[in-house]
Design a protein around this motif. Structure first.
Motif, short mmCIF file in Angstrom:
data_model
loop_
_atom_site.label_atom_id
_atom_site.label_comp_id
_atom_site.label_asym_id
_atom_site.label_seq_id
_atom_site.Cartn_x
_atom_site.Cartn_y
_atom_site.Cartn_z
N GLU A 180 0.38 -1.51 0.10
CA GLU A 180 -0.25 0.56 0.08
C GLU A 180 0.61 1.49 -0.20
OE1 GLU A 180 -2.60 -0.20 3.09
OE2 GLU A 180 -3.64 -1.84 2.48
N LYS A 217 2.33 1.74 -3.63
CA LYS A 217 0.95 1.73 -4.10
C LYS A 217 0.24 3.99 -4.20
CE LYS A 217 -1.59 -1.47 -5.41
NZ LYS A 217 -3.04 -2.77 -4.66
N LYS A 255 3.88 0.32 -8.86
CA LYS A 255 2.90 -0.17 -10.02
C LYS A 255 3.50 -1.84 -10.13
CE LYS A 255 4.53 1.08 -14.57
NZ LYS A 255 3.76 2.30 -16.25
#
Length: 129
Positions: free
Chosen positions: A103, A106, A111
């Motif tokens: 997380e 991201k 990616k």
């Protein structure tokens, strides 16, 4: 590390850039490899380092985080949980779950994030710019 590079004639493949990870600019590189670094710091400082890597890496560059990961419930495995508790004595950080690190990567823009188990309790979390 420089002695290892010299001893194994790796000067054409690896270079040392001494500096302060918080204040020095990162040199040009295709990969930023953090081995057992993120667990020493609170999530905000880890995000700072990940963002700094994202800004420094070329398109297609990768970040690799080598850590002992907690499971997604953060209640095991026991050895990693115990290490996280022991870290309260000398660091600002803790062991993170793969989900937490995924997380975080991201959020800063990485990616194609993968998590791969390694030897023992170690895993690598990889992301691409």
């Amino acid at each position: 590390a420089q002695d290892f590079i010299n001893k194994n004639s790796l000067e054409h493949r690896a270079k040392m850039y001494p500096g302060d990870i918080w204040d020095s600019p990162f040199p040009d590189a295709d990969i930023h490899f953090y081995s057992q670094i993120f667990h020493d710091w609170p999530l905000e400082k880890c995000e700072f380092l990940a963002q700094k890597s994202y800004q420094s890496l070329p398109q297609g560059g990768q970040i690799i985080l080598h850590e002992k990961l907690l499971n997604d419930n953060k209640d095991g495995p026991f050895a990693v949980t115990a290490a996280s508790i022991a870290m309260l004595l000398w660091t600002e950080g803790k062991q993170y779950s793969g989900k937490e690190l995924k997380e975080l990567l991201k959020r800063v823009g990485f990616k194609n994030i993968t998590i791969q188990s390694g030897f023992g309790y170690f895993s690598v979390v990889c992301g691409e710019k």
